[in-house]
Motif scaffolding. Structure first.
Motif, short mmCIF file in Angstrom:
data_model
loop_
_atom_site.label_atom_id
_atom_site.label_comp_id
_atom_site.label_asym_id
_atom_site.label_seq_id
_atom_site.Cartn_x
_atom_site.Cartn_y
_atom_site.Cartn_z
N THR A 14 0.86 -1.20 0.00
CA THR A 14 0.00 0.00 0.00
C THR A 14 0.89 1.24 0.00
O THR A 14 0.64 2.21 -0.73
N ARG A 15 1.93 1.20 0.80
CA ARG A 15 2.87 2.33 0.85
C ARG A 15 3.52 2.58 -0.50
O ARG A 15 3.77 3.72 -0.88
N SER A 16 3.82 1.50 -1.19
CA SER A 16 4.45 1.62 -2.50
C SER A 16 3.56 2.45 -3.44
O SER A 16 4.04 3.37 -4.13
N VAL A 17 2.28 2.12 -3.47
CA VAL A 17 1.35 2.85 -4.36
C VAL A 17 1.17 4.29 -3.87
O VAL A 17 1.18 5.24 -4.67
N ALA A 18 1.06 4.47 -2.56
CA ALA A 18 0.87 5.81 -2.01
C ALA A 18 2.06 6.71 -2.37
O ALA A 18 1.90 7.88 -2.71
N GLN A 19 3.27 6.14 -2.30
CA GLN A 19 4.47 6.93 -2.61
C GLN A 19 4.46 7.38 -4.07
O GLN A 19 4.82 8.51 -4.40
N VAL A 20 4.05 6.48 -4.96
CA VAL A 20 4.01 6.83 -6.39
C VAL A 20 2.95 7.93 -6.62
O VAL A 20 3.18 8.87 -7.39
N CYS A 21 1.81 7.83 -5.94
CA CYS A 21 0.79 8.89 -6.04
C CYS A 21 1.40 10.24 -5.66
O CYS A 21 1.18 11.25 -6.33
N LYS A 22 2.17 10.24 -4.59
CA LYS A 22 2.77 11.50 -4.14
C LYS A 22 3.79 12.03 -5.14
O LYS A 22 3.85 13.23 -5.41
N GLU A 23 4.59 11.14 -5.72
CA GLU A 23 5.56 11.56 -6.74
C GLU A 23 4.85 12.22 -7.93
O GLU A 23 5.40 13.10 -8.58
N LEU A 24 3.66 11.70 -8.23
CA LEU A 24 2.94 12.17 -9.42
C LEU A 24 1.92 13.27 -9.08
O LEU A 24 1.18 13.72 -9.96
N ASN A 25 1.88 13.67 -7.82
CA ASN A 25 0.89 14.66 -7.37
C ASN A 25 -0.54 14.21 -7.67
O ASN A 25 -1.37 15.00 -8.13
N ARG A 72 2.65 1.32 -12.49
CA ARG A 72 2.88 1.53 -13.93
C ARG A 72 1.70 2.28 -14.57
O ARG A 72 1.89 3.19 -15.38
N TYR A 73 0.49 1.86 -14.20
CA TYR A 73 -0.71 2.51 -14.74
C TYR A 73 -0.71 4.00 -14.40
O TYR A 73 -0.93 4.86 -15.27
N LEU A 74 -0.44 4.31 -13.13
CA LEU A 74 -0.47 5.71 -12.70
C LEU A 74 0.63 6.52 -13.39
O LEU A 74 0.40 7.65 -13.82
N ALA A 75 1.83 5.93 -13.50
CA ALA A 75 2.94 6.66 -14.12
C ALA A 75 2.66 6.96 -15.59
O ALA A 75 3.09 7.99 -16.12
N LYS A 76 1.93 6.06 -16.26
CA LYS A 76 1.58 6.31 -17.67
C LYS A 76 0.43 7.31 -17.76
O LYS A 76 0.45 8.23 -18.58
N LYS A 77 -0.59 7.12 -16.91
CA LYS A 77 -1.76 8.00 -16.99
C LYS A 77 -1.38 9.44 -16.65
O LYS A 77 -1.89 10.38 -17.25
N VAL A 164 15.70 8.49 -12.22
CA VAL A 164 14.97 7.68 -11.24
C VAL A 164 13.70 7.13 -11.90
O VAL A 164 13.07 7.82 -12.72
N THR A 165 13.38 5.88 -11.60
CA THR A 165 12.16 5.27 -12.17
C THR A 165 11.42 4.51 -11.06
O THR A 165 11.92 4.35 -9.94
N LEU A 166 10.27 3.99 -11.45
CA LEU A 166 9.49 3.16 -10.53
C LEU A 166 10.31 1.99 -10.00
O LEU A 166 10.11 1.55 -8.87
N ALA A 167 11.22 1.48 -10.83
CA ALA A 167 12.00 0.30 -10.41
C ALA A 167 12.81 0.61 -9.16
O ALA A 167 12.97 -0.26 -8.30
N ASP A 168 13.30 1.83 -9.03
CA ASP A 168 13.99 2.22 -7.79
C ASP A 168 13.00 2.28 -6.63
O ASP A 168 13.24 1.73 -5.56
#
Ligand SMILES: N[C@@H](CCC(=O)N[C@@H](CS)C(=O)NCC(=O)O)C(=O)O
Length: 214
Positions: A14-25, A72-77, A164-168
């Motif tokens: 869950t934290r992983s997805v939350a962190q990506v949301c924050k990176e993408l605003n 991946r979905y969020l980073a593309k969208k 930096v990418t999602l893989a990191d």
């Protein structure tokens, strides 16, 4: 409608997805599924996450589970906002390097980091005892994998190249757990390039905001 993230703030994925949301605003609402009470196994949850795990998202009716797929979905969208290039698009070589880095995390880091965390944390939460021999075996393998990370990161800033990418990011929740109290494993800091990389990703504001509660 705001993105709904079904999970729990202490859950690594869950934290992983939350962190990506924050990176993408990307604003999101955390809808608590308390995995400590078994809520992830109830039919209302498994109809959206058939494996009875967290997280999943509901993006205006589009339901998706598996944290890496969600990221991946969020980073593309949301490629046009927040941190650019979290997943390379329309560049076959950069895409291949990203997939290589993502595979490194999924097959060379996660199984062994999870194995250590399982023995030292998750089993104890379930009233089970740590198998010290198994844990030592997992840790030894993880260390050999991180020796290879050191070779990679001596040549480039991040795992997929110099961006930096999602893989990191996928390393952050389990890596932070293994660096934290009760472990004292020193898995990142004893290798200079891994240490530099880990410091760069683990001090990102998105992760600092999430790691103590998504
Ligand atoms: N591959 C899945 C793994 C999800 C996962 O392991 N979730 C854990 C929490 S971090 C969970 O739901 N554990 C409770 C259970 O398995 O019953 C993903 O990346 O989303």
């Amino acid at each position: 409608m705001v993105l709904k993230l079904y999970g729990l703030s202490i859950s690594t994925k869950t934290r992983s997805v939350a962190q990506v949301c924050k990176e993408l605003n990307v604003p999101y609402e955390l809808v608590v599924v308390d995995i400590r009470n078994g809520e992830q196994k109830l039919p209302k949850h498994t109809q959206n996450q058939p494996f009875g795990q967290v997280p999943y998202i509901d993006d205006d009716g589009f339901v998706l589970y598996e944290s890496r797929a969600i990221a991946r979905y969020l980073a593309k969208k949301y490629a046009g906002q927040g941190t650019p290039g979290l997943i390379p698009i329309n560049d076959p070589k950069a895409e291949a390097q990203f997939e290589c880095a993502a595979s490194i995390e999924a097959f060379n880091f996660d199984p062994f980091a999870y194995g250590v965390a399982w023995e030292k944390v998750f089993k104890l939460r379930r009233g089970l005892q740590t198998d010290e021999a198994r844990m030592a075996e997992m840790l030894a393998t993880l260390n050999t994998k991180l020796d290879a990370y050191e070779v990679i990161l001596a040549k480039q800033t991040y795992l997929a190249g110099d961006n930096v990418t999602l893989a990191d990011f996928f390393h952050l929740p389990l890596g932070t757990m293994l660096e934290g109290p009760g472990f004292e494993l020193d898995i990142f800091s004893k290798r200079p390039n891994v240490s530099r990389w880990w410091k760069a990703i683990s001090t990102r504001p998105s992760w600092l905001a999430v790691k103590d509660g998504a």
